[in-house]
Design a protein around this motif. Structure first.
Motif, PDB file in Angstrom:
ATOM      1  N   GLY A   1       0.707  -1.293   0.078  1.00 20.24           N
ATOM      2  CA  GLY A   1       0.231   0.163  -0.133  1.00 20.24           C
ATOM      3  C   GLY A   1       0.917   1.160   0.050  1.00 20.24           C
ATOM      4  N   LYS A   2       2.162   1.031   0.226  1.00 21.99           N
ATOM      5  CA  LYS A   2       2.942   2.207   0.369  1.00 21.99           C
ATOM      6  C   LYS A   2       3.960   2.369  -0.896  1.00 21.99           C
ATOM      7  CE  LYS A   2       3.428   2.289   5.481  1.00 21.99           C
ATOM      8  NZ  LYS A   2       4.349   2.424   6.594  1.00 21.99           N
ATOM      9  N   TRP A   3       3.802   1.327  -1.889  1.00 22.92           N
ATOM     10  CA  TRP A   3       4.525   1.492  -3.183  1.00 22.92           C
ATOM     11  C   TRP A   3       4.108   2.664  -3.924  1.00 22.92           C
ATOM     12  CZ3 TRP A   3       4.553  -4.088  -5.345  1.00 22.92           C
ATOM     13  CH2 TRP A   3       5.312  -5.152  -4.117  1.00 22.92           C
ATOM     14  N   SER A   4       5.200   3.340  -4.565  1.00 29.10           N
ATOM     15  CA  SER A   4       5.085   4.194  -5.396  1.00 29.10           C
ATOM     16  C   SER A   4       5.268   3.830  -6.724  1.00 29.10           C
ATOM     17  CB  SER A   4       5.823   5.550  -4.924  1.00 29.10           C
ATOM     18  OG  SER A   4       7.250   5.234  -4.752  1.00 29.10           O
ATOM     19  N   TYR A   5       5.852   2.680  -7.152  1.00 25.57           N
ATOM     20  CA  TYR A   5       6.388   2.055  -8.282  1.00 25.57           C
ATOM     21  C   TYR A   5       6.213   0.491  -8.018  1.00 25.57           C
ATOM     22  CZ  TYR A   5      10.784   0.863  -6.042  1.00 25.57           C
ATOM     23  OH  TYR A   5      11.867   0.358  -5.194  1.00 25.57           O
ATOM     24  N   LEU A   6       5.968  -0.145  -9.275  1.00 26.95           N
ATOM     25  CA  LEU A   6       5.620  -1.333  -9.322  1.00 26.95           C
ATOM     26  C   LEU A   6       6.981  -2.154  -9.876  1.00 26.95           C
ATOM     27  CD1 LEU A   6       2.114  -1.922 -10.430  1.00 26.95           C
ATOM     28  CD2 LEU A   6       3.111  -2.137  -8.142  1.00 26.95           C
ATOM     29  N   TYR A   7       7.800  -1.565 -10.706  1.00 25.86           N
ATOM     30  CA  TYR A   7       8.883  -2.166 -11.320  1.00 25.86           C
ATOM     31  C   TYR A   7      10.135  -1.301 -11.290  1.00 25.86           C
ATOM     32  CZ  TYR A   7       5.030  -4.426 -14.007  1.00 25.86           C
ATOM     33  OH  TYR A   7       3.924  -5.028 -14.237  1.00 25.86           O
ATOM     34  N   ASP A   8      11.219  -2.269 -10.947  1.00 23.18           N
ATOM     35  CA  ASP A   8      12.603  -1.559 -10.928  1.00 23.18           C
ATOM     36  C   ASP A   8      13.329  -1.849 -12.200  1.00 23.18           C
ATOM     37  OD1 ASP A   8      15.238  -1.176 -10.104  1.00 23.18           O
ATOM     38  OD2 ASP A   8      15.405  -3.017  -8.947  1.00 23.18           O
ATOM     39  N   HIS A   9      13.787  -0.377 -12.574  1.00 20.79           N
ATOM     40  CA  HIS A   9      14.223  -0.600 -13.940  1.00 20.79           C
ATOM     41  C   HIS A   9      16.068  -0.411 -13.909  1.00 20.79           C
ATOM     42  CE1 HIS A   9      13.808   3.591 -13.388  1.00 20.79           C
ATOM     43  NE2 HIS A   9      14.328   3.990 -14.545  1.00 20.79           N
ATOM     44  N   SER A  10      16.377  -0.641 -12.599  1.00 16.35           N
ATOM     45  CA  SER A  10      17.797  -0.434 -12.457  1.00 16.35           C
ATOM     46  C   SER A  10      18.640  -1.717 -13.319  1.00 16.35           C
ATOM     47  CB  SER A  10      18.181  -0.359 -11.117  1.00 16.35           C
ATOM     48  OG  SER A  10      17.996  -1.726 -10.450  1.00 16.35           O
TER      49      SER A  10
ATOM     50  N   ALA B   1      17.011   8.369 -14.773  1.00 14.92           N
ATOM     51  CA  ALA B   1      15.881   9.504 -14.575  1.00 14.92           C
ATOM     52  C   ALA B   1      15.135   9.568 -15.865  1.00 14.92           C
ATOM     53  CB  ALA B   1      16.718  10.453 -14.335  1.00 14.92           C
ATOM     54  N   THR B   2      15.903   9.841 -16.915  1.00 13.28           N
ATOM     55  CA  THR B   2      15.408  10.100 -18.339  1.00 13.28           C
ATOM     56  C   THR B   2      14.115   9.046 -18.783  1.00 13.28           C
ATOM     57  OG1 THR B   2      15.533  11.131 -20.617  1.00 13.28           O
ATOM     58  CG2 THR B   2      16.780   9.100 -20.113  1.00 13.28           C
ATOM     59  N   SER B   3      14.328   7.839 -18.199  1.00 10.21           N
ATOM     60  CA  SER B   3      13.471   6.663 -18.372  1.00 10.21           C
ATOM     61  C   SER B   3      12.648   6.245 -17.632  1.00 10.21           C
ATOM     62  CB  SER B   3      14.511   5.564 -19.066  1.00 10.21           C
ATOM     63  OG  SER B   3      15.254   4.941 -18.020  1.00 10.21           O
ATOM     64  N   GLY B   4      12.551   7.043 -16.200  1.00 11.44           N
ATOM     65  CA  GLY B   4      11.549   6.513 -15.137  1.00 11.44           C
ATOM     66  C   GLY B   4      10.372   7.135 -15.463  1.00 11.44           C
ATOM     67  N   TYR B   5       9.607   6.363 -16.341  1.00 12.62           N
ATOM     68  CA  TYR B   5       8.205   6.757 -16.645  1.00 12.62           C
ATOM     69  C   TYR B   5       7.336   6.281 -15.467  1.00 12.62           C
ATOM     70  CZ  TYR B   5       4.149   7.502 -19.742  1.00 12.62           C
ATOM     71  OH  TYR B   5       2.992   7.657 -20.250  1.00 12.62           O
ATOM     72  N   PRO B   6       6.553   7.314 -14.942  1.00  8.25           N
ATOM     73  CA  PRO B   6       5.620   6.507 -13.694  1.00  8.25           C
ATOM     74  C   PRO B   6       4.414   5.890 -14.357  1.00  8.25           C
ATOM     75  CG  PRO B   6       5.434   8.929 -14.026  1.00  8.25           C
ATOM     76  CD  PRO B   6       6.511   8.599 -14.898  1.00  8.25           C
TER      77      PRO B   6
ATOM     78  N   TYR C   1       4.979   2.500 -14.430  1.00  7.34           N
ATOM     79  CA  TYR C   1       5.184   2.138 -12.957  1.00  7.34           C
ATOM     80  C   TYR C   1       6.682   2.076 -12.456  1.00  7.34           C
ATOM     81  CZ  TYR C   1       0.413   1.412 -13.570  1.00  7.34           C
ATOM     82  OH  TYR C   1      -1.077   1.166 -13.953  1.00  7.34           O
ATOM     83  N   PHE C   2       7.494   2.973 -12.947  1.00  6.94           N
ATOM     84  CA  PHE C   2       8.875   2.855 -12.658  1.00  6.94           C
ATOM     85  C   PHE C   2       9.175   4.093 -11.853  1.00  6.94           C
ATOM     86  CE2 PHE C   2      10.518   1.198 -17.263  1.00  6.94           C
ATOM     87  CZ  PHE C   2       9.868   0.260 -16.988  1.00  6.94           C
ATOM     88  N   PRO C   3      10.133   3.880 -10.909  1.00  9.11           N
ATOM     89  CA  PRO C   3      10.306   4.984  -9.998  1.00  9.11           C
ATOM     90  C   PRO C   3      10.973   6.120 -10.524  1.00  9.11           C
ATOM     91  CG  PRO C   3      12.075   3.318  -9.824  1.00  9.11           C
ATOM     92  CD  PRO C   3      11.259   2.717 -11.046  1.00  9.11           C
ATOM     93  N   TRP C   4      10.955   7.334  -9.398  1.00 11.04           N
ATOM     94  CA  TRP C   4      11.689   8.356  -9.579  1.00 11.04           C
ATOM     95  C   TRP C   4      13.255   8.242  -9.309  1.00 11.04           C
ATOM     96  CZ3 TRP C   4       7.422   9.037  -5.995  1.00 11.04           C
ATOM     97  CH2 TRP C   4       7.878   9.141  -4.755  1.00 11.04           C
ATOM     98  N   ILE C   5      14.055   8.884  -9.611  1.00 11.52           N
ATOM     99  CA  ILE C   5      15.534   8.867  -9.513  1.00 11.52           C
ATOM    100  C   ILE C   5      16.060  10.030  -8.959  1.00 11.52           C
ATOM    101  CG2 ILE C   5      17.792   8.330 -10.271  1.00 11.52           C
ATOM    102  CD1 ILE C   5      15.859   5.908 -10.449  1.00 11.52           C
ATOM    103  N   GLU C   6      16.769   9.933  -7.805  1.00 13.80           N
ATOM    104  CA  GLU C   6      17.404  11.008  -6.898  1.00 13.80           C
ATOM    105  C   GLU C   6      18.922  11.242  -7.839  1.00 13.80           C
ATOM    106  OE1 GLU C   6      18.405  12.970  -2.766  1.00 13.80           O
ATOM    107  OE2 GLU C   6      18.235  10.687  -3.045  1.00 13.80           O
ATOM    108  N   VAL C   7      18.819  12.362  -8.902  1.00  5.89           N
ATOM    109  CA  VAL C   7      19.837  12.590  -9.603  1.00  5.89           C
ATOM    110  C   VAL C   7      20.922  13.445  -8.910  1.00  5.89           C
ATOM    111  CG1 VAL C   7      18.689  12.339 -11.866  1.00  5.89           C
ATOM    112  CG2 VAL C   7      18.655  14.740 -10.655  1.00  5.89           C
TER     113      VAL C   7
END
Length: 350
Positions: free
Chosen positions: A144-153, A208-213, A216-222
């Motif tokens: 319930g606290k997830w802000s993304y579903l997939y890890d694109h690292s 960051a450029t490919s973190g499309y919400p 369901y990809f996460p934001w990135i702290e650049v």
């Protein structure tokens, strides 16, 4: 006034679009085969990934081969649900008439979609619900606290084979082109521009450029306190960003459009309507940018004519306020240095 010493920069613009980004391989290969040297390559989302591979390719003389190999690797690594396909054919005789080897078959397309949704692609992204995340994800048991579903690292490790990051920094190894990637600040909605001629481009910038919400990809702290999402949220065709960072030299632009402007018929169901809405949202806005560029260039030429006429014919040294004249001269030079570029031509690939 227009441009800088008649210099014309060739600019390749790569849109976002997920798997549609594979189309860029053929376009870039065509440019290479026609001996068109790209000076600036700009992209966002998967277009940013493609742009980074081209600009920083370890294939010194054939970056097009590196880009093609990247997409082949992604395709070969997808989870194959053909066994499910065969089982469905045995259960439904009518469906069995479908050619099992037809990759355009609707049923096969559905299976491919569910394969990516459930299992991801370990070369690009993986679902957060995989069991191994239980050991490293503190929110694993509180979805319930997830802000993304997939890890694109995983994309970072894949790109290590293709990108020499020393080429993506100021005064580093000679790149194949100047790289411009875009993102958006999650907290302020302001655009973020990553420019290899001014900063070291790192895997963080590519994520960051490919973190499309909406995938369901996460934001990135650049950098500290700066959280970035995919740049396509603001603009899927980062041309104006190129003009912002290279405002003097005139441009020949090669935008690659992943989404069609025109269709032959209206959507007939809800999924088709949603897809068409997506096409419109992400379709190319380049023509508007071109018109604005030409208008600004026209006004600058007019100002240039007025400035030259007054300077050459009507500046009486006895009556002219020299300090005011110097301020006007400085302001004019500033304007021409920041808004002088004209788009000389545009070759759209769709």
């Amino acid at each position: 006034m227009s441009g800088n010493n008649n210099t014309i920069e060739n600019v390749l613009i790569l849109q976002g679009g997920g798997s549609l980004g594979a189309f860029s391989c053929g376009v870039f290969k065509a440019l290479v085969n026609n001996n068109i040297k790209i000076d600036i390559i700009s992209g966002t989302s998967i277009g940013g990934v493609n742009a980074a591979i081209i600009a920083g390719s370890k294939e010194e003389y054939h970056p097009e081969k590196a880009l093609e190999q990247f997409w082949l690797e992604l395709g070969e690594n997808s989870i194959n649900l053909d066994s499910c396909f065969v089982e469905l054919l045995s259960l439904y005789p009518k469906v069995a008439r479908v050619d099992r080897h037809n990759n355009n078959d609707p049923l096969r397309s559905v299976l491919s979609f569910y394969s990516s949704t459930m299992y991801g692609n370990s070369k690009l992204f993986i679902p957060r619900w995989r069991p191994d995340f239980a050991y490293r994800d503190p929110q694993y048991f509180t979805p319930g606290k997830w802000s993304y579903l997939y890890d694109h690292s995983p994309l970072v490790k894949t790109l290590e084979k293709y990108i020499d990051y020393k080429k993506l920094q100021p005064n580093g190894k000679k790149p194949n082109a100047r790289l411009i990637m875009t993102a958006v600040n999650v907290l302020t909605a302001e655009p973020l521009i990553f420019d290899s001629s001014k900063q070291q481009i790192t895997p963080k910038h590519i994520l960051a450029t490919s973190g499309y919400p909406l995938y369901y990809f996460p934001w990135i702290e650049v950098e500290k306190g700066v959280y970035a999402w995919d740049g396509s949220l603001l603009s899927n065709t980062p041309l104006r960003e190129v003009i912002d960072v290279s405002p003097v030299a005139d441009k020949q632009v090669f935008p690659v459009e992943n989404y069609p402007k025109n269709i032959d018929r209206l959507p007939t169901n809800l999924p088709e309507a949603i897809h068409r809405a997506r096409d419109i949202m992400f379709s190319d806005k380049t023509l508007h940018t071109v018109h604005m560029s030409k208008a600004i260039t026209y006004y600058l030429k007019f100002i240039d004519e007025l400035y030259s006429f007054i300077k050459d014919n009507h500046l009486d040294s006895a009556t002219t306020d020299k300090r005011k004249a110097e301020k006007i001269s400085a302001k004019y030079k500033r304007i021409t240095q920041h808004h002088g570029a004209e788009i000389k031509g545009i070759s759209i690939s769709i």
